[in-house]
Write a protein that holds these residues in place. Structure first.
Motif, PDB file in Angstrom:
ATOM      1  N   CYS A  22      -4.642  -8.640   2.942  1.00 11.98           N
ATOM      2  CA  CYS A  22      -4.018  -6.753   3.185  1.00 11.98           C
ATOM      3  C   CYS A  22      -4.738  -5.907   2.325  1.00 11.98           C
ATOM      4  N   LEU A  74      -0.831  -9.942   9.210  1.00 11.12           N
ATOM      5  CA  LEU A  74      -1.720 -10.029   8.621  1.00 11.12           C
ATOM      6  C   LEU A  74      -2.833 -11.276   9.139  1.00 11.12           C
ATOM      7  N   ASN A 114       2.381  -6.666   4.335  1.00 10.97           N
ATOM      8  CA  ASN A 114       3.091  -8.091   5.652  1.00 10.97           C
ATOM      9  C   ASN A 114       4.807  -8.130   6.210  1.00 10.97           C
TER      10      ASN A 114
END
Length: 307
Positions: A22, A74, A114
């Protein structure tokens, strides 16, 4: 007409690596994975910032918070993946998210949450994320639950099989086959339309679907071309069959009912299209593996469900 990636142009995707992670903070220039340390262009330095924000608006609340919360992937090469050297999440969707943050906040401060295809609507509805940039195809059905700004890009569905698979070259060849698809994705109705008697098995993420294909849990996998081109070049055991058989407009997912936010985001899109920044985003991501000039962006409001 929006140009999508072509199979011939996919050769250069060999350098792309799918990773998970992230991102937050400024969009510093960074090395492209597998590109020999080449620097990617920092697009946020000269990106615009909105002159004013309506009092009490969603945009003002985001600015006060100091970070734009983005629902995103991601593990999507060319679209949203982490650079192992810088830990920055890079790609088309990642760049657009940071540019929108710069426009609202004055700095490209982004927190990527996510999200899976089946959780995006809930994340928007409960306020976990402010926007979704995740190859989020606009459909009238989805538009009943979320608002869509854009479209901001257009792609299409293609078929992937294990290397050497014969007899599956076009959508009609899926008849009677077991076909893998991402849960809650446009691939499901597309498969049903092309091959009503196909058995569809679904998984929550692209890596899970690819793994299922390689394990023989399905004879084909139907997914967005931008994702599968990178997947096929990373893994030579996966082969793309034919060209896209749908046109899928990507929208920016927003909380349903916030007309002010939708108008604001559409105005931002018009701004970056007119300034040439949209083309630079394409060049910074998909354009690193597809030669030629950037395509014309899709017309805002042109997809059913984005009006």
């Amino acid at each position: 007409m929006v140009r999508t990636l072509t199979t011939a142009a996919a050769v250069a995707v060999l350098s792309m690596t799918a990773l998970a992670g992230c991102s937050g903070g400024d969009d510093a220039s960074s090395a492209v994975p597998g590109a020999g340390g080449a620097k990617k262009q920092d697009l946020t330095a000269s990106a615009p910032t909105a002159a004013t924000l309506p009092a009490g608006s969603t945009m003002e609340k985001i600015k006060k918070r100091g970070v734009l919360r983005v629902g995103g992937s991601l593990d999507a090469p060319l679209l949203s993946q982490q650079n192992p050297a810088t830990k920055e999440v890079e790609g088309l969707d990642a760049d657009f998210g940071r540019l929108l943050a710069k426009y609202i906040i004055g700095a490209p401060k982004v927190k990527i949450v996510n999200s899976a295809s089946e959780t995006r609507e809930a994340l928007l509805a409960n306020g976990t994320v402010d926007v979704v940039f995740q190859t989020y195809t606009i459909t009238p059905e989805r538009a009943k639950q979320v608002a869509f700004a854009g479209p901001y890009y257009s792609s299409g569905l293609v078929i992937a099989t294990k290397k050497g698979e014969s007899g599956i070259a076009k959508p009609e060849d899926l008849k009677g086959k077991t076909v893998i698809a991402g849960a809650n994705t446009p691939a499901i109705p597309a498969i049903k339309k092309a091959a009503p008697d196909a058995k569809i098995v679904t998984f929550g993420s692209d890596p899970e679907c690819v793994q299922a294909l390689k394990q023989g849990r399905g004879q084909a996998y139907v997914q967005d071309q931008a994702l599968l081109l990178a997947t096929a070049k990373q893994d030579p055991s996966v082969q793309i069959q034919g060209q896209p058989f749908t046109t899928d407009p990507y929208g920016i997912g927003l909380k349903h009912g916030d007309a002010q936010m939708k108008a604001f985001v559409n105005d931002w899109l018009k701004n970056i299209q007119a300034s040439g920044l949209w083309s630079k985003v394409w060049k910074n991501s998909i354009g690193t593996v597809v030669q030629g000039e950037a395509p014309a962006p899709p017309a805002i409001g042109s997809a059913p469900g984005s009006e």
